[in-house]
Design a protein around this motif. Structure first.
Motif, mmCIF file in Angstrom:
data_model
loop_
_atom_site.group_PDB
_atom_site.id
_atom_site.type_symbol
_atom_site.label_atom_id
_atom_site.label_comp_id
_atom_site.label_asym_id
_atom_site.label_seq_id
_atom_site.Cartn_x
_atom_site.Cartn_y
_atom_site.Cartn_z
ATOM 1 N N ASN A 1 -4.550 19.193 3.801
ATOM 2 C CA ASN A 1 -3.813 20.742 2.573
ATOM 3 C C ASN A 1 -4.355 20.670 1.206
ATOM 4 N N THR A 2 -4.464 19.076 0.669
ATOM 5 C CA THR A 2 -3.984 19.193 -0.816
ATOM 6 C C THR A 2 -5.655 18.396 -0.404
ATOM 7 N N GLY A 3 -6.163 17.177 0.458
ATOM 8 C CA GLY A 3 -7.038 16.196 0.805
ATOM 9 C C GLY A 3 -6.771 15.160 0.080
ATOM 10 N N ASP A 4 -7.697 14.004 0.647
ATOM 11 C CA ASP A 4 -6.647 12.616 0.905
ATOM 12 C C ASP A 4 -5.901 12.518 -1.188
ATOM 13 N N PRO A 5 -5.202 12.046 -0.728
ATOM 14 C CA PRO A 5 -4.408 11.546 -1.663
ATOM 15 C C PRO A 5 -4.436 9.898 -2.799
ATOM 16 N N ARG A 6 -6.036 9.711 -1.501
ATOM 17 C CA ARG A 6 -5.951 7.741 -2.785
ATOM 18 C C ARG A 6 -7.171 8.116 -3.686
ATOM 19 N N PRO A 7 -5.589 7.090 -4.069
ATOM 20 C CA PRO A 7 -5.195 5.792 -4.374
ATOM 21 C C PRO A 7 -3.739 5.834 -4.102
ATOM 22 N N PHE A 8 -3.317 7.247 -4.486
ATOM 23 C CA PHE A 8 -2.045 8.038 -4.239
ATOM 24 C C PHE A 8 -1.101 7.996 -2.708
ATOM 25 N N GLY A 9 -1.560 7.347 -1.962
ATOM 26 C CA GLY A 9 -1.152 7.627 -0.765
ATOM 27 C C GLY A 9 -0.454 6.553 -0.542
ATOM 28 N N THR A 10 -0.513 6.086 1.310
ATOM 29 C CA THR A 10 0.357 5.716 2.280
ATOM 30 C C THR A 10 -0.081 3.914 2.031
ATOM 31 N N TYR A 11 0.588 3.449 2.719
ATOM 32 C CA TYR A 11 0.025 1.559 2.699
ATOM 33 C C TYR A 11 0.535 1.559 3.428
ATOM 34 N N GLU A 12 0.363 0.650 4.421
ATOM 35 C CA GLU A 12 1.060 -0.443 5.408
ATOM 36 C C GLU A 12 1.077 -1.964 4.905
ATOM 37 N N ILE A 13 2.010 -2.475 5.341
ATOM 38 C CA ILE A 13 2.440 -3.822 4.326
ATOM 39 C C ILE A 13 2.228 -4.672 5.371
ATOM 40 N N ARG A 14 1.182 -5.224 5.625
ATOM 41 C CA ARG A 14 0.863 -6.603 6.265
ATOM 42 C C ARG A 14 1.117 -7.982 5.634
ATOM 43 N N ARG A 15 1.359 -8.540 6.566
ATOM 44 C CA ARG A 15 1.746 -10.184 6.207
ATOM 45 C C ARG A 15 0.646 -10.510 5.936
ATOM 46 N N ARG A 16 0.489 -11.420 4.580
ATOM 47 C CA ARG A 16 -1.289 -12.098 4.657
ATOM 48 C C ARG A 16 -0.766 -13.332 5.871
ATOM 49 N N GLU A 17 -0.201 -13.838 6.368
ATOM 50 C CA GLU A 17 -0.093 -15.583 7.155
ATOM 51 C C GLU A 17 -0.603 -15.080 8.664
ATOM 52 N N ASP A 18 -0.069 -13.275 8.995
ATOM 53 C CA ASP A 18 -0.699 -13.038 10.166
ATOM 54 C C ASP A 18 -1.017 -11.995 10.648
ATOM 55 N N GLY A 19 -1.839 -10.999 9.293
ATOM 56 C CA GLY A 19 -2.243 -9.282 9.476
ATOM 57 C C GLY A 19 -1.035 -8.966 10.587
ATOM 58 N N GLN A 20 0.006 -8.722 10.416
ATOM 59 C CA GLN A 20 0.997 -7.862 11.199
ATOM 60 C C GLN A 20 1.823 -7.315 10.326
ATOM 61 N N ALA A 21 1.222 -5.602 10.464
ATOM 62 C CA ALA A 21 2.514 -4.556 9.894
ATOM 63 C C ALA A 21 3.618 -4.615 10.023
ATOM 64 N N ILE A 22 4.484 -4.610 8.902
ATOM 65 C CA ILE A 22 5.711 -4.738 8.609
ATOM 66 C C ILE A 22 6.758 -3.763 8.557
ATOM 67 N N GLY A 23 5.715 -2.957 7.257
ATOM 68 C CA GLY A 23 6.515 -1.948 6.917
ATOM 69 C C GLY A 23 5.635 -0.966 6.410
ATOM 70 N N GLY A 24 6.160 -0.203 5.239
ATOM 71 C CA GLY A 24 5.088 0.650 4.543
ATOM 72 C C GLY A 24 5.326 0.813 3.538
ATOM 73 N N LEU A 25 5.096 1.253 2.062
ATOM 74 C CA LEU A 25 5.021 2.317 0.855
ATOM 75 C C LEU A 25 4.263 2.535 0.932
#
Length: 173
Positions: free
Chosen positions: A55-79
């Motif tokens: 509708n309005t274009g890519d909002p990044r940097p004010f978009g959605t982020y995937e939360i990943r653990r550094r130790e294994d790279g697995q996605a565990i949530g979002g913010l």
């Protein structure tokens, strides 16, 4: 735009193709999703991001982020942000973690980093909310420096405001 990195986490800005895979529940060959990811909340955030892009274009940097653990790279949530800052410099945030990742300080760590990121980009006011019975989420926002700002019959509201975005205040302290 690059990842935001904390001591234990990587906050990865979601792309359109990544959001489409989250909505479809289909990781690509390189994606490492922890068991249970994405949750309904992650799918909802990915849909909101895709709608905004359409509708309005890519909002990044004010978009959605995937939360990943550094130790294994697995996605565990979002913010992320519910959209770009408005004319007064205000944004609304949201976040969520897999039940198996809760209680380890990940949400507070991720939110602190997102608040620093927002402040560095001249955001002056951040809002969030949590259901009355979601005491853990209320604690996360307070641990990240947000303060109660009212409530209604469903939720309790939180906020943090900066009058000088170059001041020496750090939400991690």
């Amino acid at each position: 735009m690059g990842d935001l990195v904390t001591a234990r986490l990587v906050l990865h800005p979601m792309t359109v193709s990544e959001a489409e895979r989250v909505v479809a529940g289909e990781p690509d060959g390189g994606a490492r999703w922890a068991p249970g990811y994405p949750t309904d909340g992650d799918v909802s955030a990915a849909r909101r991001f895709l709608d905004t892009c359409a509708n309005t274009g890519d909002p990044r940097p004010f978009g959605t982020y995937e939360i990943r653990r550094r130790e294994d790279g697995q996605a565990i949530g979002g913010l992320g942000f519910h959209g770009p800052a408005d004319e007064s410099g205000s944004v609304t945030i949201g976040y969520g973690l897999l039940p198996s990742a809760r209680g380890k300080g990940y949400a507070s760590e991720a939110l602190r980093e997102l608040l620093l990121f927002a402040r560095a980009r001249s955001v002056t006011y951040v809002k969030g909310d949590a259901d009355h019975d979601n005491i853990a989420s209320q604690h996360v926002m307070m641990a990240a420096g947000m303060r109660p700002a009212g409530e209604d019959e469903r939720v309790r509201y939180f906020e943090i405001a900066w009058t000088d975005t170059t001041a020496d205040t750090d939400p991690r302290s």
